[in-house]
Design an enzyme around this catalytic site. Structure first.
Site, mmCIF file in Angstrom:
data_model
loop_
_atom_site.group_PDB
_atom_site.id
_atom_site.type_symbol
_atom_site.label_atom_id
_atom_site.label_comp_id
_atom_site.label_asym_id
_atom_site.label_seq_id
_atom_site.Cartn_x
_atom_site.Cartn_y
_atom_site.Cartn_z
ATOM 1 N N ASN A 294 0.837 -1.195 0.000
ATOM 2 C CA ASN A 294 0.000 0.000 0.000
ATOM 3 C C ASN A 294 0.877 1.252 0.000
ATOM 4 O O ASN A 294 2.104 1.176 -0.109
ATOM 5 C CB ASN A 294 -0.917 -0.011 1.224
ATOM 6 C CG ASN A 294 -0.126 0.212 2.509
ATOM 7 O OD1 ASN A 294 0.924 -0.395 2.710
ATOM 8 N ND2 ASN A 294 -0.619 1.066 3.381
ATOM 9 N N CYS B 104 1.920 3.258 2.275
ATOM 10 C CA CYS B 104 2.939 3.421 3.318
ATOM 11 C C CYS B 104 3.738 2.154 3.576
ATOM 12 O O CYS B 104 4.485 2.081 4.552
ATOM 13 C CB CYS B 104 2.294 3.910 4.610
ATOM 14 S SG CYS B 104 1.495 5.522 4.446
ATOM 15 N N GLU C 123 3.095 -0.792 4.697
ATOM 16 C CA GLU C 123 2.906 -1.664 5.856
ATOM 17 C C GLU C 123 1.708 -2.598 5.737
ATOM 18 O O GLU C 123 1.562 -3.515 6.546
ATOM 19 C CB GLU C 123 2.772 -0.818 7.139
ATOM 20 C CG GLU C 123 1.367 -0.373 7.502
ATOM 21 C CD GLU C 123 0.825 0.776 6.658
ATOM 22 O OE1 GLU C 123 -0.252 1.302 6.982
ATOM 23 O OE2 GLU C 123 1.490 1.158 5.680
#
Length: 767
Positions: free
Chosen positions: A460, A462, A464
């Site tokens: 995604n 970010c 994570e």
């Protein structure tokens, strides 16, 4: 944390504490002050002193100094709001590494101003929660689902509100909370209580108030941090609560424009999205049988770029899109140049976040300095029947070697390049722009518990959160919260993990997915992400160093165990996630698809893991993925802790905001100053080792930023003239892959001759 206050000197009327009819003098004459309601009254120094004393109570500051700083700024006709702003400015100016508590004084004064403004605008402060709910539902500001509670229940819930929790914020946290998350004429504890009640609204009627109170107290005491979509959207009608999405495009117009539309819907609701474009044919490929007709992935990436700008998260900010491309794709070299200033501007995309997906085979060839082949997925698909984007691990390696053995005979559109040279180009781009993000595809998919139903194409926004994605069927989506480790001890982890997992499972019932594929994924996988913030604070409070891996392991084993155990307990109550049959969970594998034997060899308490494996096989597990550690750059300021699991950039610095210069410091700086190692001077191999240790207990991913200081003498005190070189960065990135990290988020750099002291602004990690 700082002591809470028994009561604040708030008058029962709308008059301001800075003004009144009692005798007050300044410079030999009585100054007239303009109240918030527009009336005039003599200045009352006594009331100002009462507010100052209240704001300073229990903090290591000198209230007389604040009062003295204000007196030089008083004038005839000054408004009470100006007095308040001047008090805040004085407090912020006195804040320093030696007196960091002034930022809490400023935070309390900001909250005081909010309380007074609310009193003037609506006629009351705290104490009439039922009235607040009824008014906001009538005005369309609150979701009507809050009225599933009776008036008596809402009145009871209103009695839980503790306004002292408002006074625990420092200035940065107070400003962010009030400006970003509160609705008009809403107070902080009303917002948090409403969130808690809605989160508990899906519970059984006879238990929902009990859960609502536990939710509220965990949120209000800042033990659990709600992700921005939950805190901002849960109270409003039709809000999406999901932070993370991933979609993938097929190589046809219907799929491409369909996913662009989905990205727009996600952005409209404030989510971030990863878009995988690896299936799309390369530049120079065939279109309708015509050779050299395709423009490749760049034009579609530019469309995503412009969509993110146009659909600007409800006017709050530009949308956020990471575009992922597998490193074998023929367009990778141009993809790396996509944000360079030179070249054809029609093939540039400056506002998206590029991501490269790297298989183990590529990394091995990088290390061995072997050649790498870039190919067109369309030609490979049409001539060899291989959809390369869907493969990972041994299947990918076998197919890739087969493709390479057919170069020139079957495959004609390709490019051979030395893998090490390509990786150097990636590194140069990272140092210049901070990106591309790097996702280690095989590491991610080996740990995927749902291999039986698909694969994970990338990460995604970010880096994570990720799970299976199937174009046109399932789009990854995940709802997030984070545990605030600054406010937790080891013995708290079990209870707070249970609350966090239950909260997030409830959000799946409450959210309004922005498109059908997201709803399908939610229902099938029930993916959640319990994260962590404030690790630097947790370590500093205990006088531990960042390389104390045994203590870090113990902490995150507790988090991993109790979050997994809580999801299993929820499965007993509510059933397993629908895709559980055939999953690695059902086979007895645990976090990261690791066997029980790994936990028996590595866990501090191995016996409980074996029992958990047996319990999951018997009862199932409620959520396919449970833990994921987000960057938390802004939300950590609201929470009063350090961001995520990384060291602090600097122990104390000033950040430039619209409201002026704001001091930023970790919560325990006063007593634990030297136990906050600064990331700007830390060997990043320590960060990699810590993240790799945490990753063992985290079933999804971790947002890992790496910060390289390019100035001489930082990392090599015995060689004061030596600075970091390309090989040092290369070795660190390779180490991250070898250590089992799943992705590398931003690469930050402190450029040569741009090194700042701790008291200066944060130049390398501003978000």
């Amino acid at each position: 944390m700082h002591p809470t206050l028994i009561s604040a000197p708030i008058s029962s009327s709308a008059n301001d504490a800075h003004a009144g009819t009692s005798q007050g003098s300044h410079q030999g004459h009585r100054i007239q002050v303009i109240r918030r309601d527009g009336s005039s009254t003599p200045l009352n120094i006594g009331k100002i002193r009462a507010v100052v004393d209240w704001a300073c109570l229990g903090l290591e500051v000198n209230s007389i100094a604040l009062e003295a700083g204000l007196t030089t700024r008083l004038r005839e006709g000054i408004s009470t709001r100006e007095i308040q702003d001047n008090l805040i400015s004085c407090a912020l100016e006195m804040c320093s590494p030696n007196e960091p508590d002034w930022r809490y004084v400023a935070g309390r004064l900001h909250v005081w101003s909010l309380w007074k403004d609310t009193l003037v605008r609506r006629g009351y402060q705290y104490g009439q929660y039922l009235r607040t709910v009824q008014t906001k539902v009538t005005n369309g500001e609150y979701d009507s689902r809050i009225l599933t509670y009776s008036e008596g229940e809402l009145q009871e819930a209103g009695c839980w509100i503790n306004s002292d929790w408002d006074t625990d914020y420092d200035y940065a946290g107070a400003v962010l909370l009030t400006s970003r998350y509160l609705l008009p004429n809403e107070l902080p504890q009303e917002a948090l209580l409403t969130c808690a009640l809605l989160l508990a609204s899906v519970e059984a009627p006879d238990r929902r108030l009990q859960w609502a109170r536990r939710f509220y107290e965990s949120i209000a005491a800042r033990r659990i941090s709600l992700a921005t979509p939950i805190l901002a959207n849960l109270r409003v009608p039709g809000g999406s609560l999901t932070s993370c999405f991933i979609v993938a495009m097929e190589d046809n117009l219907e799929s491409i424009f369909g996913e662009i539309t989905n990205a727009a819907r996600i952005s409209k609701n404030g989510g971030g999205v990863g878009v995988n474009v690896s299936r799309i044919r390369a530049t120079g490929s065939w279109v309708m049988g015509k050779p050299n007709a395709s423009g490749g992935v760049i034009p579609w990436t530019k469309l995503l770029n412009d969509t993110a700008i146009a659909v600007n998260q409800g006017g709050r900010r530009a949308g956020a899109v990471t575009v992922g491309l597998d490193v074998w794709h023929l367009d990778v070299p141009e993809f790396l140049e996509m944000q360079a200033e030179n070249g054809d501007q029609r093939r540039k995309a400056y506002d998206i976040f590029p991501q490269l997906i790297l298989p183990d085979e590529f990394m091995r060839r990088v290390i061995n300095k072997e050649d790498w082949t870039l190919v067109d997925p369309y030609e490979v698909r049409e001539k060899m029947g291989i959809e390369l984007a869907e493969l990972w691990g041994e299947q990918f390696e076998g197919a890739y070697r087969e493709i390479e053995s057919n170069l020139d005979t079957t495959i004609t559109l390709y490019k051979r390049i030395n893998a090490r040279e390509l990786f150097k180009q990636i590194m140069r781009t990272q140092v210049e722009t901070g990106m591309p993000y790097l996702s280690f595809k095989d590491t991610i998919n080996k740990a995927n518990p749902n291999k039986h139903l698909g694969y994970i194409p990338g990460t995604n926004l970010c880096c994570e959160s990720f799970s299976n994605v199937t174009p046109g069927q399932d789009a990854h989506c995940c709802n997030l919260v984070s545990l605030n480790l600054a406010n937790l001890d080891l013995q708290d982890i079990a209870g707070v993990s249970q609350i966090a997992v239950r909260m997030l499972d409830n959000t799946i019932e409450l959210t309004a997915p922005p498109f059908a594929d997201a709803k399908s994924h939610n229902n099938k996988y029930r993916t959640i992400g319990v994260g962590a913030m404030g690790l630097a604070d947790w370590l500093a409070k205990r006088r531990l160093n960042y390389d104390e891996l045994a203590d870090i392991n113990r902490l995150f084993e507790e988090i991993g165990y109790w979050c997994t155990q809580s999801s299993m307990e929820l499965a007993k109550e509510r059933g397993a996630y629908p895709a559980f049959p055939g999953s690695d969970w059902q086979k007895g594998l645990l976090i990261g698809s690791k066997p029980v034997s790994w936990f028996q060899a590595n866990a501090a308490k191995p016996e409980r893991w074996e029992k958990l494996s047996n319990d999951i096989q018997t009862h199932g597990i409620r959520n396919s993925h449970i833990t994921a550690i987000a960057p938390n750059t802004s939300s950590s300021l609201v929470q009063g802790c350090t961001a995520s699991i990384l060291p602090v950039y600097s122990r104390f610095f000033y950040d430039k905001w619209a409201k002026g210069t704001v001091p930023i410091a970790p919560p325990f700086i006063g007593n634990c100053f030297w136990f906050y190692p600064e990331n700007k001077t830390m060997d990043q191999r320590k960060v990699v080792k810590a993240v790799a240790a945490i990753q063992q207990w985290t079933d999804t991913g971790i947002s890992m930023e790496l910060l390289f200081n390019l100035n001489a003498g930082i990392y090599f005190p015995e060689e004061p003239e030596r600075s970091l070189n390309a090989k040092d960065i290369f070795d660190t990135l390779v180490m991250a892959w070898e250590a089992g990290c799943k992705a590398i988020y931003y690469i930050r750099t402190v450029q040569k001759d741009d090194f700042k002291d701790s008291s200066d602004g944060c130049v390398a990690c501003a978000n």
